[in-house]
Design a protein around this motif. Structure first.
Motif, PDB file in Angstrom:
ATOM      1  N   LEU A 105       0.845  -1.184   0.000  1.00 38.18           N
ATOM      2  CA  LEU A 105       0.000   0.000   0.000  1.00 38.18           C
ATOM      3  C   LEU A 105       0.885   1.240   0.000  1.00 38.18           C
ATOM      4  O   LEU A 105       1.813   1.365   0.803  1.00 38.18           O
ATOM      5  CB  LEU A 105      -0.914   0.007   1.229  1.00 38.18           C
ATOM      6  CG  LEU A 105      -1.846  -1.205   1.381  1.00 38.18           C
ATOM      7  CD1 LEU A 105      -2.707  -1.064   2.620  1.00 38.18           C
ATOM      8  CD2 LEU A 105      -2.712  -1.383   0.145  1.00 38.18           C
ATOM      9  N   ASP A 106       0.590   2.182  -0.914  1.00 33.28           N
ATOM     10  CA  ASP A 106       1.431   3.366  -1.059  1.00 33.28           C
ATOM     11  C   ASP A 106       1.445   4.229   0.195  1.00 33.28           C
ATOM     12  O   ASP A 106       2.458   4.859   0.514  1.00 33.28           O
ATOM     13  CB  ASP A 106       0.945   4.201  -2.254  1.00 33.28           C
ATOM     14  CG  ASP A 106       1.191   3.508  -3.578  1.00 33.28           C
ATOM     15  OD1 ASP A 106       2.080   2.640  -3.620  1.00 33.28           O
ATOM     16  OD2 ASP A 106       0.494   3.823  -4.557  1.00 33.28           O
ATOM     17  N   GLU A 107       0.306   4.267   0.931  1.00 32.49           N
ATOM     18  CA  GLU A 107       0.258   5.132   2.108  1.00 32.49           C
ATOM     19  C   GLU A 107       1.221   4.696   3.195  1.00 32.49           C
ATOM     20  O   GLU A 107       1.570   5.492   4.075  1.00 32.49           O
ATOM     21  CB  GLU A 107      -1.164   5.196   2.666  1.00 32.49           C
ATOM     22  CG  GLU A 107      -1.774   3.855   3.012  1.00 32.49           C
ATOM     23  CD  GLU A 107      -2.614   3.304   1.888  1.00 32.49           C
ATOM     24  OE1 GLU A 107      -3.521   2.495   2.153  1.00 32.49           O
ATOM     25  OE2 GLU A 107      -2.363   3.680   0.720  1.00 32.49           O
ATOM     26  N   HIS A 108       1.660   3.458   3.165  1.00 32.15           N
ATOM     27  CA  HIS A 108       2.638   3.007   4.160  1.00 32.15           C
ATOM     28  C   HIS A 108       4.023   3.593   3.916  1.00 32.15           C
ATOM     29  O   HIS A 108       4.870   3.565   4.812  1.00 32.15           O
ATOM     30  CB  HIS A 108       2.723   1.483   4.153  1.00 32.15           C
ATOM     31  CG  HIS A 108       1.476   0.823   4.644  1.00 32.15           C
ATOM     32  ND1 HIS A 108       1.160  -0.503   4.387  1.00 32.15           N
ATOM     33  CD2 HIS A 108       0.445   1.307   5.379  1.00 32.15           C
ATOM     34  CE1 HIS A 108       0.004  -0.802   4.942  1.00 32.15           C
ATOM     35  NE2 HIS A 108      -0.450   0.286   5.553  1.00 32.15           N
ATOM     36  N   TYR A 109       4.244   4.125   2.710  1.00 35.50           N
ATOM     37  CA  TYR A 109       5.560   4.663   2.352  1.00 35.50           C
ATOM     38  C   TYR A 109       5.513   6.165   2.074  1.00 35.50           C
ATOM     39  O   TYR A 109       6.441   6.713   1.490  1.00 35.50           O
ATOM     40  CB  TYR A 109       6.108   3.930   1.131  1.00 35.50           C
ATOM     41  CG  TYR A 109       6.268   2.449   1.349  1.00 35.50           C
ATOM     42  CD1 TYR A 109       7.451   1.916   1.843  1.00 35.50           C
ATOM     43  CD2 TYR A 109       5.218   1.572   1.095  1.00 35.50           C
ATOM     44  CE1 TYR A 109       7.599   0.555   2.063  1.00 35.50           C
ATOM     45  CE2 TYR A 109       5.351   0.203   1.313  1.00 35.50           C
ATOM     46  CZ  TYR A 109       6.547  -0.291   1.796  1.00 35.50           C
ATOM     47  OH  TYR A 109       6.674  -1.644   2.016  1.00 35.50           O
ATOM     48  N   GLY A 110       4.432   6.815   2.475  1.00 34.33           N
ATOM     49  CA  GLY A 110       4.335   8.256   2.274  1.00 34.33           C
ATOM     50  C   GLY A 110       3.910   8.672   0.890  1.00 34.33           C
ATOM     51  O   GLY A 110       4.033   9.850   0.537  1.00 34.33           O
ATOM     52  N   GLY A 111       3.400   7.766   0.078  1.00 32.93           N
ATOM     53  CA  GLY A 111       2.959   8.106  -1.267  1.00 32.93           C
ATOM     54  C   GLY A 111       3.428   7.063  -2.261  1.00 32.93           C
ATOM     55  O   GLY A 111       4.167   6.134  -1.922  1.00 32.93           O
TER      56      GLY A 111
END
Length: 321
Positions: free
Chosen positions: A185-191
């Protein structure tokens, strides 16, 4: 004590007629605070207590009140039946079951607090350097702040849920993926991950000289290669000759036009240079031009009719409305 039949799902083995419960059943009994007890093998009388309760419920509840309209009605009837049979004296214990239960509550152990519910046990995993955990031979992402920490992973309700055990909160939820795949999931890496950039790395002197023209030269080189131009190396030699003949500024302007119109051959750049500076420069459409036109005299269409009598038609004048 809880009396059970020697069912295979609860029995781990039998040694000298002593039943060895499975590890899961021991944990279950420990959680609820009771001791497992077992019926004798091949002894219907010892397990009549277990099986007779099912027959009693069938005879006194299901046979008498069935059919039920739906599951809700059946559950309501079952609750009412349990209330009736538990509030009258029992022939075996010579006591009212509901009253006996209240007296025995003082002997029952309290349920452990802050313990996971009965179900599939959570697995403990350590978050790796890629901010992922492995579960079921697949990888699932978690927030990067948990790198190096241990988390609990459990599959429930068709989802893989990951819990931060230090605070007891869900930090990630994924749809299960097959073994060998990953759910990130992108939100786990700040985008979202930035797109990979394949930088231009000139090696020959001709390539270095062309790339030195600036970003427009890199854009032309990259797009020309992507278009499948197998003569790109020869085209760079021709562009070097055009550079010597026209100069850097004129060639850069021609390259910009070639990139804009997606022309990726040296012959195209030569044609642009041959056209000179008087070529059209397309621009995006602007706002509509609105003009206020002046009022002028007009004549009706009848004034242009053909006169068959030989007389000149009378002139009339009017104004635009």
């Amino acid at each position: 004590m809880v009396l059970a039949d020697r069912m295979g799902c609860l029995k781990g083995g039998v040694v000298a007629n002593k039943v060895v419960p499975t590890a899961d059943y021991v944990r279950f009994a420990t959680f609820y605070g009771f001791g497992p007890d077992w019926c004798e093998a091949a002894d219907p009388e010892s397990k009549g207590i277990v099986e007779n309760l099912v027959g009693y419920a069938k005879r006194d509840l299901v046979v008498r009140q069935a059919p039920f309209d739906d599951l809700t009605a059946a559950n309501a009837a079952a609750r009412q039946w349990c209330h009736e049979v538990n509030t009258v004296p029992h022939s075996e214990i010579c006591a009212v079951p509901a009253e006996r239960l209240e007296a025995e509550r003082e002997l029952l152990s309290a349920l452990p607090s802050l313990r996971p519910v009965i179900g599939k046990a959570a697995a403990t995993r350590k978050v790796d350097r890629l901010s992922c955990v492995r579960f079921g031979s697949a990888r699932y992402s978690v927030p990067t702040r948990l790198i190096g920490c241990r988390v609990a992973v459990v599959e429930t309700g068709g989802k893989v849920r990951i819990v931060d055990t230090t605070v007891g909160e869900f930090v990630a939820e994924h749809v299960p993926v097959p073994p060998g795949e990953a759910s990130v999931l992108d939100e786990h890496y700040g985008g979202p991950r930035p797109a990979p950039r394949r930088a231009v790395r000139p090696k020959t002197e001709v390539e270095k000289a062309f790339v030195a023209l600036g970003p427009v030269a890199e854009a032309f080189l990259t797009a020309s290669a992507a278009s499948g131009n197998t003569r790109l190396a020869a085209d760079l030699d021709e562009l070097a000759a055009l550079r010597a003949a026209h100069g850097d500024d004129v060639l850069i302007t021609a390259l910009k036009r070639a990139v804009e119109f997606r022309r990726w051959r040296a012959a195209d750049v030569r044609s642009i240079l041959a056209a000179g500076v008087g070529i059209p420069q397309p621009r995006p459409a602007g706002d509509a031009l609105v003009l206020e036109l002046p009022t002028v005299p007009t004549r009706p269409l009848s004034a242009y009719a053909i006169d068959t009598t030989g007389q000149a038609p009378a002139e009339t004048a009017g104004e635009v409305s």
